[in-house]
Design an enzyme around this catalytic site. Sequence first.
Site, PDB file in Angstrom:
ATOM      1  N   SER A  83       2.686  -0.877  -1.002  1.00 55.16           N
ATOM      2  CA  SER A  83       3.887  -0.142  -1.414  1.00 55.16           C
ATOM      3  C   SER A  83       5.044  -0.563  -0.519  1.00 55.16           C
ATOM      4  O   SER A  83       4.840  -0.952   0.643  1.00 55.16           O
ATOM      5  CB  SER A  83       3.658   1.364  -1.281  1.00 55.16           C
ATOM      6  OG  SER A  83       4.875   2.079  -1.415  1.00 55.16           O
ATOM      7  N   TYR A 138       1.482   8.236   4.350  1.00 56.14           N
ATOM      8  CA  TYR A 138       1.403   7.275   3.251  1.00 56.14           C
ATOM      9  C   TYR A 138       1.960   5.924   3.694  1.00 56.14           C
ATOM     10  O   TYR A 138       1.333   4.879   3.481  1.00 56.14           O
ATOM     11  CB  TYR A 138       2.180   7.800   2.045  1.00 56.14           C
ATOM     12  CG  TYR A 138       2.116   6.899   0.829  1.00 56.14           C
ATOM     13  CD1 TYR A 138       0.963   6.827   0.063  1.00 56.14           C
ATOM     14  CD2 TYR A 138       3.211   6.134   0.436  1.00 56.14           C
ATOM     15  CE1 TYR A 138       0.895   6.017  -1.063  1.00 56.14           C
ATOM     16  CE2 TYR A 138       3.154   5.316  -0.682  1.00 56.14           C
ATOM     17  CZ  TYR A 138       1.997   5.265  -1.427  1.00 56.14           C
ATOM     18  OH  TYR A 138       1.947   4.447  -2.535  1.00 56.14           O
TER      19      TYR A 138
END
Length: 271
Positions: free
Chosen positions: A155, A168
């Site tokens: 990501s 995250y």
Amino acid sequence: MFTLPLNATYCVTGGTSGIGLEIARLLLQSSPPCRVLIVARRSKELEMTVAMLAQECEDPDRILGAIADVSTPSGRSAVSSAVNAAFDGVLTGLINNVGCNVRKQALEQTEGEYDAMVQTNMSSTYFLSKLLSPYLFKQAKEDVSNGSVVVNVSSMAGVYSSGTGAVYGMTKAAVNSLTRSLACEWSKFGVRVNCVAPWMTVTPMLEEAVKKDPSALDKVKEWTPMGRLALPEEAAGPVVFLCTKASGFMTGTVLNVDGGLGAQGFDGPCC
């Protein structure tokens, strides 16, 4: 049209929705024909997805499913057994796509949420790659000209602080680093290891995250030079490209799929 190695076999984790589903679909649409094993936790979703993709490619033998939670050792062991049974212990490509997120600031994140993200996003990628490495090495030895591949789906949160939470971002940064390290370690075995880092993509996971305030994505679009979010197939395309012969001299790459975000520098909130 993507060109894959002959008789290629792929394992895609988190393959029943979003980016994972589109990766499986694009692999099945590529040529020459390949076989795909998708991994998911929920049996009903898996059965429906396998049936749908089998109908789309008009060949039920090319798409298989395995029920497993790859955040756990037992789940990863189940995937290894499924790959061995489905592909006779030879694997052309592993796509580590599964991921989860609980969007909170660090001071609000619970230990349980931390553990879930670390195990799902980071540990699954590391341990599943190791566990399936004999199958990848065997494929690379049998097809020296093409080798085999690992493609990790990370990501942009692992590249910049993107407001999606420290945990995250940390797990995705770890996946980026793991990609570079494994690429160097496994090149001698004929295995290429690359990574795709998408910016915010219109997936069920994102839609669930902003369900209470869909307007939160308006700011994301403003920060992105292309002025919109990615579609799942736009994030999946680069993943499949990294499985093809066209990317044969690429390894250790973290490929940003971000609508220009990285080119201008992130101008959003720290969290």
